[in-house]
Design a protein around this motif. Structure first.
Motif, PDB file in Angstrom:
ATOM      1  N   ILE A  48       0.818  -1.230   0.000  1.00  0.00           N
ATOM      2  CA  ILE A  48       0.000   0.000   0.000  1.00  0.00           C
ATOM      3  C   ILE A  48       0.845   1.270   0.000  1.00  0.00           C
ATOM      4  CG2 ILE A  48      -2.084  -0.999   0.980  1.00  0.00           C
ATOM      5  CD1 ILE A  48      -0.834   0.907   3.443  1.00  0.00           C
ATOM      6  N   GLY A  49       2.164   1.124   0.029  1.00  0.00           N
ATOM      7  CA  GLY A  49       3.013   2.305  -0.132  1.00  0.00           C
ATOM      8  C   GLY A  49       3.438   2.958   1.158  1.00  0.00           C
ATOM      9  N   LEU A  50       3.350   2.245   2.269  1.00  0.00           N
ATOM     10  CA  LEU A  50       3.794   2.806   3.544  1.00  0.00           C
ATOM     11  C   LEU A  50       4.996   2.047   4.100  1.00  0.00           C
ATOM     12  CD1 LEU A  50       0.331   3.389   5.285  1.00  0.00           C
ATOM     13  CD2 LEU A  50       1.767   5.078   4.146  1.00  0.00           C
ATOM     14  N   GLY A  51       5.554   1.197   3.280  1.00  0.00           N
ATOM     15  CA  GLY A  51       6.634   0.348   3.759  1.00  0.00           C
ATOM     16  C   GLY A  51       7.996   1.010   3.678  1.00  0.00           C
ATOM     17  N   PRO A  52       9.038   0.258   4.005  1.00  0.00           N
ATOM     18  CA  PRO A  52      10.402   0.788   3.952  1.00  0.00           C
ATOM     19  C   PRO A  52      10.926   0.793   2.514  1.00  0.00           C
ATOM     20  CG  PRO A  52      10.436  -1.498   4.622  1.00  0.00           C
ATOM     21  CD  PRO A  52       9.000  -1.153   4.398  1.00  0.00           C
ATOM     22  N   LYS A  53      12.226   0.914   2.374  1.00  0.00           N
ATOM     23  CA  LYS A  53      12.845   0.941   1.036  1.00  0.00           C
ATOM     24  C   LYS A  53      12.600  -0.390   0.302  1.00  0.00           C
ATOM     25  CE  LYS A  53      17.326   0.876  -0.591  1.00  0.00           C
ATOM     26  NZ  LYS A  53      18.518   0.359  -0.014  1.00  0.00           N
ATOM     27  N   LEU A  54      12.217  -0.290  -0.967  1.00  0.00           N
ATOM     28  CA  LEU A  54      11.803  -1.479  -1.710  1.00  0.00           C
ATOM     29  C   LEU A  54      12.587  -1.675  -2.987  1.00  0.00           C
ATOM     30  CD1 LEU A  54       7.910  -1.150  -1.799  1.00  0.00           C
ATOM     31  CD2 LEU A  54       9.277  -2.582  -0.279  1.00  0.00           C
ATOM     32  N   GLN A  55      12.620  -2.918  -3.393  1.00  0.00           N
ATOM     33  CA  GLN A  55      13.080  -3.265  -4.739  1.00  0.00           C
ATOM     34  C   GLN A  55      12.147  -4.361  -5.240  1.00  0.00           C
ATOM     35  OE1 GLN A  55      17.395  -3.855  -5.105  1.00  0.00           O
ATOM     36  NE2 GLN A  55      16.890  -5.630  -6.366  1.00  0.00           N
ATOM     37  N   GLY A  56      11.741  -4.284  -6.486  1.00  0.00           N
ATOM     38  CA  GLY A  56      10.833  -5.291  -7.027  1.00  0.00           C
ATOM     39  C   GLY A  56       9.618  -4.628  -7.642  1.00  0.00           C
ATOM     40  N   GLU A  57       8.595  -5.426  -7.876  1.00  0.00           N
ATOM     41  CA  GLU A  57       7.436  -4.919  -8.606  1.00  0.00           C
ATOM     42  C   GLU A  57       6.141  -5.132  -7.827  1.00  0.00           C
ATOM     43  OE1 GLU A  57       7.263  -5.637 -12.994  1.00  0.00           O
ATOM     44  OE2 GLU A  57       8.744  -7.153 -12.472  1.00  0.00           O
ATOM     45  N   CYS A  68       4.385   4.604  -6.734  1.00  0.00           N
ATOM     46  CA  CYS A  68       3.266   5.522  -6.443  1.00  0.00           C
ATOM     47  C   CYS A  68       3.176   5.798  -4.949  1.00  0.00           C
ATOM     48  CB  CYS A  68       1.925   4.899  -6.844  1.00  0.00           C
ATOM     49  SG  CYS A  68       1.682   4.725  -8.581  1.00  0.00           S
ATOM     50  N   PRO A  69       2.856   7.046  -4.560  1.00  0.00           N
ATOM     51  CA  PRO A  69       2.629   7.322  -3.145  1.00  0.00           C
ATOM     52  C   PRO A  69       1.352   6.635  -2.654  1.00  0.00           C
ATOM     53  CG  PRO A  69       2.146   9.271  -4.483  1.00  0.00           C
ATOM     54  CD  PRO A  69       2.703   8.230  -5.414  1.00  0.00           C
ATOM     55  N   ALA A  70       1.255   6.463  -1.331  1.00  0.00           N
ATOM     56  CA  ALA A  70       0.141   5.703  -0.743  1.00  0.00           C
ATOM     57  C   ALA A  70      -1.219   6.287  -1.132  1.00  0.00           C
ATOM     58  CB  ALA A  70       0.294   5.670   0.776  1.00  0.00           C
ATOM     59  N   HIS A  71      -1.337   7.609  -1.161  1.00  0.00           N
ATOM     60  CA  HIS A  71      -2.655   8.202  -1.452  1.00  0.00           C
ATOM     61  C   HIS A  71      -3.102   7.880  -2.874  1.00  0.00           C
ATOM     62  CE1 HIS A  71      -1.113  11.585  -3.869  1.00  0.00           C
ATOM     63  NE2 HIS A  71      -0.082  11.563  -3.049  1.00  0.00           N
ATOM     64  N   GLU A  72      -2.126   7.757  -3.764  1.00  0.00           N
ATOM     65  CA  GLU A  72      -2.442   7.406  -5.160  1.00  0.00           C
ATOM     66  C   GLU A  72      -2.916   5.941  -5.231  1.00  0.00           C
ATOM     67  OE1 GLU A  72      -2.663   9.113  -7.766  1.00  0.00           O
ATOM     68  OE2 GLU A  72      -2.496   7.686  -9.430  1.00  0.00           O
ATOM     69  N   ARG A  73      -2.254   5.087  -4.460  1.00  0.00           N
ATOM     70  CA  ARG A  73      -2.652   3.663  -4.454  1.00  0.00           C
ATOM     71  C   ARG A  73      -4.072   3.523  -3.896  1.00  0.00           C
ATOM     72  NH1 ARG A  73       2.976   0.341  -3.212  1.00  0.00           N
ATOM     73  NH2 ARG A  73       4.347   2.089  -3.688  1.00  0.00           N
ATOM     74  N   SER A  74      -4.361   4.323  -2.869  1.00  0.00           N
ATOM     75  CA  SER A  74      -5.703   4.295  -2.295  1.00  0.00           C
ATOM     76  C   SER A  74      -6.731   4.743  -3.333  1.00  0.00           C
ATOM     77  CB  SER A  74      -5.726   5.209  -1.059  1.00  0.00           C
ATOM     78  OG  SER A  74      -7.029   5.470  -0.670  1.00  0.00           O
ATOM     79  N   ARG A  75      -6.389   5.777  -4.075  1.00  0.00           N
ATOM     80  CA  ARG A  75      -7.299   6.290  -5.093  1.00  0.00           C
ATOM     81  C   ARG A  75      -7.567   5.250  -6.187  1.00  0.00           C
ATOM     82  NH1 ARG A  75      -7.758   8.856  -9.638  1.00  0.00           N
ATOM     83  NH2 ARG A  75      -5.593   8.461 -10.183  1.00  0.00           N
ATOM     84  N   LEU A  76      -6.553   4.412  -6.421  1.00  0.00           N
ATOM     85  CA  LEU A  76      -6.706   3.370  -7.448  1.00  0.00           C
ATOM     86  C   LEU A  76      -7.557   2.192  -6.970  1.00  0.00           C
ATOM     87  CD1 LEU A  76      -3.030   3.278  -8.819  1.00  0.00           C
ATOM     88  CD2 LEU A  76      -5.055   4.134 -10.019  1.00  0.00           C
ATOM     89  N   GLY A  77      -7.819   2.133  -5.644  1.00  0.00           N
ATOM     90  CA  GLY A  77      -8.703   1.075  -5.154  1.00  0.00           C
ATOM     91  C   GLY A  77      -8.086   0.120  -4.144  1.00  0.00           C
ATOM     92  N   LEU A  78      -6.901   0.467  -3.631  1.00  0.00           N
ATOM     93  CA  LEU A  78      -6.305  -0.367  -2.580  1.00  0.00           C
ATOM     94  C   LEU A  78      -6.755   0.166  -1.216  1.00  0.00           C
ATOM     95  CD1 LEU A  78      -2.594  -0.790  -3.730  1.00  0.00           C
ATOM     96  CD2 LEU A  78      -4.213  -2.621  -3.314  1.00  0.00           C
TER      97      LEU A  78
END
Ligand code: ATP
Length: 223
Positions: A48-57, A68-78
């Motif tokens: 959901i975009g609130l995690g630590p540093k990431l690698q992957g898809e 994408c920032p968390a608010h954008e992911r929420s807007r997309l339906g997560l």
């Protein structure tokens, strides 16, 4: 609907996820199990975009969202129901629900726009116990009632995929049953669900159970 591919996560120098892959199909209930510290919360937060540093898809409805920032992911339906619920303790049940509904979201299910009034009717139909409590402040509710409110509040954002972190942890058995029934009802209505749990309350109803062991996906079991 959701595809996680080779996702690794780091808290500073400490790696918490190691190339984790999973998918959740439309209308599926996928349970994520694992011991304390296995990485369940880190994985959900990363999706959901609130995690630590990431690698992957992280691909949601065909779109790469790992940047994408968390608010954008929420807007997309997560939608995400965190383990600590994050309710506004001083606000009433109704106010907590309306705060979420006022978020700048386009409330769309399929092509149909859903009004706030309809959304309230839907969450009260799912959690009838909340209806007579509308004027009660969140801090005056039991843990199980707060959990229902936390789920209901997330539903006010019209998610198409609901992620939940230990929804039945530490809750009185009678309310656990209501919450489990509500989640299964959501599934029967076509909602996709990814739920982390340690107590195997939903695993028997899952399309897939994914086991996380020390930040890695283990066996993919179909009950
Ligand atoms: P629990 O059920 O206890 O919440 P979990 O399966 O959700 O466990 P995580 O909370 O994701 O596991 O933790 C995974 C690893 O990441 C653990 O080693 C944990 O110590 C570490 N970790 C989690 N959050 C942080 C943080 N904010 N800073 C540093 N390390 C963290």
């Amino acid at each position: 609907m959701l595809e996680v591919r080779g996702l690794s996560a780091w808290y500073g120098a400490a790696q918490a996820l190691f190339a984790v892959s999973l998918h959740v199909g439309q209308g599926e209930l996928v349970v994520l199990e694992g011991l304390n510290g296995a990485g369940k919360s880190t994985l959900l937060q990363s999706i959901i975009g609130l995690g630590p540093k990431l690698q992957g898809e992280v691909i949601f409805q065909g779109r790469q969202i790992v940047q994408c920032p968390a608010h954008e992911r929420s807007r997309l339906g997560l939608g995400f129901v965190p383990e600590d619920r994050r309710l506004f303790a001083e606000l009433t049940v109704l106010e907590n629900l309306l705060v979420a509904a006022r978020a700048p979201l386009v409330h769309v299910r399929g092509e149909q726009r859903v009004s706030t009034k309809q959304q309230l009717e839907q969450v009260f139909a799912l959690f009838p116990a909340l209806q007579p409590m509308q004027k009660r402040r969140a801090l005056e509710m039991s843990g199980g009632e707060q959990q229902m409110l936390s789920i209901a509040r997330t539903l006010m954002t019209s998610p198409t995929l609901l992620l939940m972190d230990e929804p039945c942890e530490g809750i009185a058995p009678v309310l656990v049953e209501s919450i489990r029934d509500a989640l299964l009802q959501l599934k029967s209505q076509g909602m996709s669900l990814l739920i982390a749990e340690q107590n195997a309350l939903l695993a028997a109803h899952a399309d897939r159970v994914i086991t996380l062991v020390a930040g890695q996906t283990g066996a993919h079991l179909t009950p």
